[in-house]
Design a protein around this motif. Structure first.
Motif, mmCIF file in Angstrom:
data_model
loop_
_atom_site.group_PDB
_atom_site.id
_atom_site.type_symbol
_atom_site.label_atom_id
_atom_site.label_comp_id
_atom_site.label_asym_id
_atom_site.label_seq_id
_atom_site.Cartn_x
_atom_site.Cartn_y
_atom_site.Cartn_z
ATOM 1 N N TYR A 86 -12.894 0.263 -9.875
ATOM 2 C CA TYR A 86 -13.142 1.520 -9.167
ATOM 3 C C TYR A 86 -12.032 1.712 -8.134
ATOM 4 N N LEU A 87 -11.321 2.829 -8.228
ATOM 5 C CA LEU A 87 -10.175 3.090 -7.365
ATOM 6 C C LEU A 87 -10.590 3.894 -6.144
ATOM 7 N N THR A 88 -10.158 3.447 -4.988
ATOM 8 C CA THR A 88 -10.434 4.177 -3.758
ATOM 9 C C THR A 88 -9.248 4.063 -2.816
ATOM 10 N N GLY A 89 -9.236 4.924 -1.808
ATOM 11 C CA GLY A 89 -8.152 4.924 -0.834
ATOM 12 C C GLY A 89 -7.111 5.980 -1.150
ATOM 13 N N GLY A 90 -6.478 6.498 -0.110
ATOM 14 C CA GLY A 90 -5.493 7.557 -0.280
ATOM 15 C C GLY A 90 -4.332 7.161 -1.168
ATOM 16 N N GLY A 91 -4.003 5.871 -1.194
ATOM 17 C CA GLY A 91 -2.896 5.413 -2.025
ATOM 18 C C GLY A 91 -3.106 5.652 -3.499
ATOM 19 N N THR A 92 -4.362 5.714 -3.935
ATOM 20 C CA THR A 92 -4.652 5.908 -5.355
ATOM 21 C C THR A 92 -4.442 7.350 -5.799
ATOM 22 N N LEU A 93 -4.151 8.250 -4.863
ATOM 23 C CA LEU A 93 -3.943 9.658 -5.203
ATOM 24 C C LEU A 93 -2.516 9.949 -5.650
ATOM 25 N N ILE A 94 -1.631 8.961 -5.564
ATOM 26 C CA ILE A 94 -0.242 9.145 -5.975
ATOM 27 C C ILE A 94 -0.201 9.397 -7.481
ATOM 28 N N ALA A 95 0.622 10.319 -7.907
ATOM 29 C CA ALA A 95 0.701 10.692 -9.323
ATOM 30 C C ALA A 95 0.948 9.472 -10.197
ATOM 31 N N GLY A 96 0.152 9.347 -11.246
ATOM 32 C CA GLY A 96 0.337 8.271 -12.207
ATOM 33 C C GLY A 96 -0.364 6.971 -11.856
ATOM 34 N N ASP A 110 -12.593 -0.464 -17.772
ATOM 35 C CA ASP A 110 -12.834 0.947 -17.465
ATOM 36 C C ASP A 110 -12.320 1.210 -16.055
ATOM 37 N N VAL A 111 -11.266 2.023 -15.933
ATOM 38 C CA VAL A 111 -10.691 2.346 -14.622
ATOM 39 C C VAL A 111 -11.297 3.669 -14.164
ATOM 40 N N VAL A 112 -12.058 3.619 -13.066
ATOM 41 C CA VAL A 112 -12.850 4.762 -12.609
ATOM 42 C C VAL A 112 -12.181 5.415 -11.401
ATOM 43 N N GLU A 113 -11.925 6.731 -11.500
ATOM 44 C CA GLU A 113 -11.410 7.514 -10.378
ATOM 45 C C GLU A 113 -12.533 8.350 -9.784
ATOM 46 N N LEU A 114 -12.406 8.688 -8.516
ATOM 47 C CA LEU A 114 -13.365 9.579 -7.879
ATOM 48 C C LEU A 114 -12.674 10.851 -7.429
ATOM 49 N N SER A 115 -13.480 11.872 -7.106
ATOM 50 C CA SER A 115 -12.960 13.218 -6.902
ATOM 51 C C SER A 115 -11.982 13.325 -5.727
ATOM 52 N N ARG A 116 -12.290 12.758 -4.606
ATOM 53 C CA ARG A 116 -11.438 12.836 -3.413
ATOM 54 C C ARG A 116 -11.400 11.446 -2.780
ATOM 55 N N ALA A 117 -10.659 10.539 -3.431
ATOM 56 C CA ALA A 117 -10.696 9.126 -3.040
ATOM 57 C C ALA A 117 -10.233 8.889 -1.609
ATOM 58 N N LEU A 118 -9.493 9.834 -1.043
ATOM 59 C CA LEU A 118 -9.036 9.684 0.339
ATOM 60 C C LEU A 118 -10.208 9.483 1.296
ATOM 61 N N TYR A 119 -11.342 10.136 0.983
ATOM 62 C CA TYR A 119 -12.495 10.100 1.889
ATOM 63 C C TYR A 119 -13.536 9.053 1.504
ATOM 64 N N GLY A 157 0.823 -1.210 0.000
ATOM 65 C CA GLY A 157 0.000 0.000 0.000
ATOM 66 C C GLY A 157 0.852 1.252 0.000
ATOM 67 N N GLY A 158 0.241 2.346 0.434
ATOM 68 C CA GLY A 158 0.910 3.634 0.419
ATOM 69 C C GLY A 158 2.191 3.667 1.238
ATOM 70 N N ARG A 159 2.216 2.908 2.326
ATOM 71 C CA ARG A 159 3.421 2.877 3.159
ATOM 72 C C ARG A 159 4.609 2.302 2.381
ATOM 73 N N HIS A 160 4.328 1.335 1.515
ATOM 74 C CA HIS A 160 5.394 0.737 0.714
ATOM 75 C C HIS A 160 5.928 1.744 -0.311
#
Length: 279
Positions: free
Chosen positions: A230-240, A253-262, A170-173
């Motif tokens: 569908y992508l969720t979680g703060g880790g998905t906010l990393i560039a690229g 279809d890879v779907v992003e949301l506006s503020r996935a952190l929340y 995850g994001g820690r890695h």
């Protein structure tokens, strides 16, 4: 899935972004639901009204959970109590119950024990990606939840959850890779990660870890045909992040949301609406 649920979720995520950590008192609605998300990088509490609109949200960055295991029990309990006190002050009510979640494959009692240490009852508990699937009313798809310590995948077919899997990446890695690449400590690496969209070097260091996450998801869905991710979680906010997933899954279809952190804490709180409607 019809677009209305995705659009509503995006609107509600933007509302959370506006009100997060705002303790200003409000008029309390008749119905309200509290969701508490114990993440690896943060702990979040979201309150929604009977229509599903967020009315309170609190976030604390915290290193108290690792791979679904609470490593700082006292710290986690303290943050949850602090959030609930702020909710009670903001709404002018006594919180008696809440909904919480857990990473797939871990013991839900871990989250339940932390939340109930604050003197309230956990009314329901649901695994994290499944809560997002319920919020978005996904009929056929996969929810990929990238937290601080794990990548979880929930696969939904014909509106039913068929499997929910989790792997320790995850994001820690990503932060560990940045720390090694930049020769900085983990705390500084976390700060650099959050500004990955401003620094191509940071995004480049994160890329191999994200590619590993996409390989994990590929294994998770290998026996299924989800159609959309569908992508969720703060880790998905990393560039690229989304671009790497689109390259790995060109047919989906890879779907992003506006503020996935929340998204996960919103989904946890919204699970209360789903339970209400079933009763």
């Amino acid at each position: 899935m019809t677009n209305q649920y995705l659009e509503q979720a995006n609107r509600n995520l933007l509302i959370i972004d506006e009100i997060v950590n705002d303790e200003t008192a409000i008029d309390t609605p008749t119905d309200w639901y509290v969701g508490i998300d114990l993440g690896t990088a943060d702990i979040q509490t979201v309150v929604i009204d009977g229509d599903g609109t967020p009315i309170a949200a609190f976030l604390d960055w915290a290193d108290v959970v690792r791979d679904g295991v609470v490593v700082d029990y006292v710290g986690a309990c303290r943050i949850v109590r602090d959030h609930l006190e702020k909710v009670q002050h903001k709404l002018g009510v006594q919180v008696e119950e809440a909904i919480t979640s857990y990473p797939p494959g871990t013991d839900p009692r871990i989250s339940i024990n932390v939340v109930e240490s604050a003197g309230i009852v956990v009314s329901h508990v649901i695994d994290e990606p499944s809560s997002v699937a319920a919020l978005l009313h996904i009929e056929n798809g996969a929810v990929v939840d990238v937290g601080g310590g794990t990548t979880g995948t929930a696969i939904i077919e014909s509106g039913e959850l068929v499997t929910s899997l989790d792997e320790p990446s995850g994001g820690r890695h990503v932060s560990l890779a940045i720390a090694g690449g930049m020769t900085v400590d983990l705390e500084q690496a976390e700060i650099q990660k959050r500004r990955s969209h401003e620094d191509p070097l940071v995004a480049a260091m994160a890329k191999p870890v994200i590619e590993k996450m996409s390989d994990i998801v590929a294994e998770h869905i290998s026996d299924h045909q989800p159609g959309s991710i569908y992508l969720t979680g703060g880790g998905t906010l990393i560039a690229g992040f989304a671009e790497i997933f689109r390259k790995t899954f060109p047919e989906l279809d890879v779907v992003e949301l506006s503020r996935a952190l929340y998204l996960t804490p919103l989904a946890i709180a919204s699970y209360g609406l789903a339970i209400r409607d079933e009763e």
